[in-house]
Design a protein around this motif. Sequence first.
Motif, PDB file in Angstrom:
ATOM      1  N   TRP A   1       0.797  -1.178   0.238  1.00 20.66           N
ATOM      2  CA  TRP A   1       0.073  -0.121  -0.082  1.00 20.66           C
ATOM      3  C   TRP A   1       0.846   1.323  -0.146  1.00 20.66           C
ATOM      4  O   TRP A   1       0.451   2.228  -0.747  1.00 20.66           O
ATOM      5  CB  TRP A   1      -1.046   0.036   1.224  1.00 20.66           C
ATOM      6  CG  TRP A   1      -2.030  -0.897   0.862  1.00 20.66           C
ATOM      7  CD1 TRP A   1      -2.297  -2.001   1.759  1.00 20.66           C
ATOM      8  CD2 TRP A   1      -2.985  -0.918   0.309  1.00 20.66           C
ATOM      9  NE1 TRP A   1      -3.544  -2.786   1.267  1.00 20.66           N
ATOM     10  CE2 TRP A   1      -3.931  -2.072   0.469  1.00 20.66           C
ATOM     11  CE3 TRP A   1      -3.267   0.053  -0.923  1.00 20.66           C
ATOM     12  CZ2 TRP A   1      -5.131  -2.025  -0.424  1.00 20.66           C
ATOM     13  CZ3 TRP A   1      -4.567  -0.100  -1.813  1.00 20.66           C
ATOM     14  CH2 TRP A   1      -5.205  -1.331  -1.265  1.00 20.66           C
ATOM     15  N   LEU A   2       1.825   1.391   0.655  1.00 16.89           N
ATOM     16  CA  LEU A   2       2.907   2.353   0.736  1.00 16.89           C
ATOM     17  C   LEU A   2       3.470   2.695  -0.645  1.00 16.89           C
ATOM     18  O   LEU A   2       3.330   3.867  -1.314  1.00 16.89           O
ATOM     19  CB  LEU A   2       4.046   1.967   1.785  1.00 16.89           C
ATOM     20  CG  LEU A   2       5.256   3.181   1.430  1.00 16.89           C
ATOM     21  CD1 LEU A   2       4.932   4.503   1.885  1.00 16.89           C
ATOM     22  CD2 LEU A   2       6.547   2.410   2.436  1.00 16.89           C
ATOM     23  N   SER A   3       3.673   1.655  -1.370  1.00 17.57           N
ATOM     24  CA  SER A   3       4.063   1.861  -2.940  1.00 17.57           C
ATOM     25  C   SER A   3       3.354   2.343  -3.738  1.00 17.57           C
ATOM     26  O   SER A   3       3.560   3.158  -4.454  1.00 17.57           O
ATOM     27  CB  SER A   3       4.834   0.319  -3.392  1.00 17.57           C
ATOM     28  OG  SER A   3       5.819  -0.223  -2.584  1.00 17.57           O
ATOM     29  N   TYR A   4       1.797   1.866  -3.556  1.00 19.04           N
ATOM     30  CA  TYR A   4       0.814   2.297  -4.341  1.00 19.04           C
ATOM     31  C   TYR A   4       0.603   3.831  -4.312  1.00 19.04           C
ATOM     32  O   TYR A   4       0.473   4.602  -5.166  1.00 19.04           O
ATOM     33  CB  TYR A   4      -0.431   1.410  -3.943  1.00 19.04           C
ATOM     34  CG  TYR A   4      -1.599   2.039  -4.689  1.00 19.04           C
ATOM     35  CD1 TYR A   4      -2.062   2.055  -5.841  1.00 19.04           C
ATOM     36  CD2 TYR A   4      -2.464   2.733  -3.823  1.00 19.04           C
ATOM     37  CE1 TYR A   4      -3.055   2.505  -6.276  1.00 19.04           C
ATOM     38  CE2 TYR A   4      -3.578   3.312  -4.119  1.00 19.04           C
ATOM     39  CZ  TYR A   4      -4.028   3.306  -5.584  1.00 19.04           C
ATOM     40  OH  TYR A   4      -5.047   3.740  -6.015  1.00 19.04           O
ATOM     41  N   VAL A   5       0.702   4.229  -2.857  1.00 21.15           N
ATOM     42  CA  VAL A   5       0.329   5.671  -2.239  1.00 21.15           C
ATOM     43  C   VAL A   5       1.467   6.444  -3.141  1.00 21.15           C
ATOM     44  O   VAL A   5       1.081   7.613  -3.647  1.00 21.15           O
ATOM     45  CB  VAL A   5       0.239   5.766  -1.040  1.00 21.15           C
ATOM     46  CG1 VAL A   5       0.186   7.298  -0.513  1.00 21.15           C
ATOM     47  CG2 VAL A   5      -0.891   5.041  -0.339  1.00 21.15           C
ATOM     48  N   LEU A   6       2.517   6.009  -3.082  1.00 26.00           N
ATOM     49  CA  LEU A   6       3.753   6.752  -3.501  1.00 26.00           C
ATOM     50  C   LEU A   6       3.658   7.037  -5.120  1.00 26.00           C
ATOM     51  O   LEU A   6       3.929   8.164  -5.395  1.00 26.00           O
ATOM     52  CB  LEU A   6       5.105   6.205  -3.065  1.00 26.00           C
ATOM     53  CG  LEU A   6       5.350   6.183  -1.800  1.00 26.00           C
ATOM     54  CD1 LEU A   6       6.597   5.318  -1.410  1.00 26.00           C
ATOM     55  CD2 LEU A   6       5.887   7.905  -1.253  1.00 26.00           C
TER      56      LEU A   6
ATOM     57  N   LEU B   1      -2.527   1.279 -11.964  1.00 22.53           N
ATOM     58  CA  LEU B   1      -1.745   1.214 -10.775  1.00 22.53           C
ATOM     59  C   LEU B   1      -2.565   0.568  -9.581  1.00 22.53           C
ATOM     60  O   LEU B   1      -2.109  -0.283  -8.940  1.00 22.53           O
ATOM     61  CB  LEU B   1      -1.429   2.668 -10.119  1.00 22.53           C
ATOM     62  CG  LEU B   1      -0.196   3.083 -10.725  1.00 22.53           C
ATOM     63  CD1 LEU B   1       0.066   4.850 -10.250  1.00 22.53           C
ATOM     64  CD2 LEU B   1       1.224   2.570 -10.661  1.00 22.53           C
ATOM     65  N   THR B   2      -3.863   0.821  -9.406  1.00 23.14           N
ATOM     66  CA  THR B   2      -4.956   0.170  -8.468  1.00 23.14           C
ATOM     67  C   THR B   2      -5.118  -1.195  -8.964  1.00 23.14           C
ATOM     68  O   THR B   2      -4.895  -2.164  -7.856  1.00 23.14           O
ATOM     69  CB  THR B   2      -6.134   0.938  -8.565  1.00 23.14           C
ATOM     70  OG1 THR B   2      -5.948   2.213  -8.241  1.00 23.14           O
ATOM     71  CG2 THR B   2      -7.146   0.424  -7.592  1.00 23.14           C
ATOM     72  N   MET B   3      -5.298  -1.734 -10.112  1.00 23.79           N
ATOM     73  CA  MET B   3      -5.323  -3.023 -10.367  1.00 23.79           C
ATOM     74  C   MET B   3      -4.098  -3.913 -10.013  1.00 23.79           C
ATOM     75  O   MET B   3      -4.250  -4.849  -9.484  1.00 23.79           O
ATOM     76  CB  MET B   3      -5.839  -3.143 -11.985  1.00 23.79           C
ATOM     77  CG  MET B   3      -7.371  -2.753 -12.104  1.00 23.79           C
ATOM     78  SD  MET B   3      -7.915  -3.300 -13.915  1.00 23.79           S
ATOM     79  CE  MET B   3      -6.638  -2.168 -14.874  1.00 23.79           C
ATOM     80  N   SER B   4      -3.024  -3.309 -10.624  1.00 24.94           N
ATOM     81  CA  SER B   4      -1.573  -3.952 -10.059  1.00 24.94           C
ATOM     82  C   SER B   4      -1.467  -4.100  -8.662  1.00 24.94           C
ATOM     83  O   SER B   4      -0.780  -5.350  -8.236  1.00 24.94           O
ATOM     84  CB  SER B   4      -0.636  -3.169 -10.773  1.00 24.94           C
ATOM     85  OG  SER B   4      -0.790  -2.850 -12.216  1.00 24.94           O
TER      86      SER B   4
END
Length: 373
Positions: free
Chosen positions: A131-136, A167-170
Amino acid sequence: MNRTKRVTQTMDYKTKQGRWVRKMLLLYWMIIAVHFIAQLGSYLFLDYSATPYEFYVRILFVPTLIMCGSNFLAELAYYKFNRLSFVILFIASTVICWMIIRLNYDIRIITALCLLPIFSSILFFTRHLIWLSYVLQVVVFFSLLAIDGSFRAYLSAFDIVAIPAFLTMSTFLALIIQASGRDLLVDLHKTQRAQQELMISNAIISKMSMTDGLTKLYNHLSFQTFYEKALEYAEQGAIIHLAVVDIDNFKKINDTYGHQFGDKILESISQIITEQITANDIAARYGGEEFAILMFEHTFEEAYQIVECIRREVEKKTFDEKMQRVSVTVSIGLKSYSEEMNKDTFFQGADDYLYQAKRSGKNKIVAELNHIA
């Protein structure tokens, strides 16, 4: 013990994670180097629409220094600030990836590079790092979209919607992979633990099958295995002595005091034998009240001294039973291996000496024909 084992497993897990962090940092250094070489080669050998100043300062050196600086901070966190190493690692990977995307956004597929931090986080099996990577990635994308006009102008309306959706799906795909990987690790750990327990159980069963339950010495079957192997060594020149030990008047003791008292005597004499022989020697309960001892690499005098110590210690031992003190003795036949013998004649010779000791008064050792000690 379980707590110590858990602490050890945790330390091992952290060590493995540390190795993966080290590998990821090395990968980012390689990405920076490859990007630097690719950009420089493109400028030197391809049609590149930029002035030397614009290319070397704004496109090559400054972005490379920023990427190197972020990765250096991740290296520093890895060595000095272990708790922050994961956070800084993924911040550094985000900076590196989006810096490359920003410089090469005319290559349509380059935006897929932003998936690298997300899928790298799977390696650490921690949901919050994904989740951290996604938010970044989302924050950096919309920040570039807001402040960088050329980047915004190059993207279509579809790109602006598709990239965050991608990005969300990944990210959800990474979470599924992480969850299945964690389940696989749990199953693997359970399998390993079951295998370890099975190995321990097999070792215990194997030991129980080789030893006598009462005396804890080797049993008759395992003695035969050792005996045959010892004869192979003897045929190659090894020095081997065989002692056969029998408790005197044991049937009478059992009839008078009971089998439970007889078992107590067997245990005690087994302990005396174990204490007197050396680590290289093998002692077994051959059957009933009879014991067999294989002694290796002793002189005849040393072997004789060992069995004499056994005889004396048994003689000194007393047992309290039914308001009286009971003492027992043993008779011993001792034989040394010679080349003309085989496994039958070797054992038979020691056994014959034992019966000579029995017939000539008991509580003694017969070690050679016509010699009674």
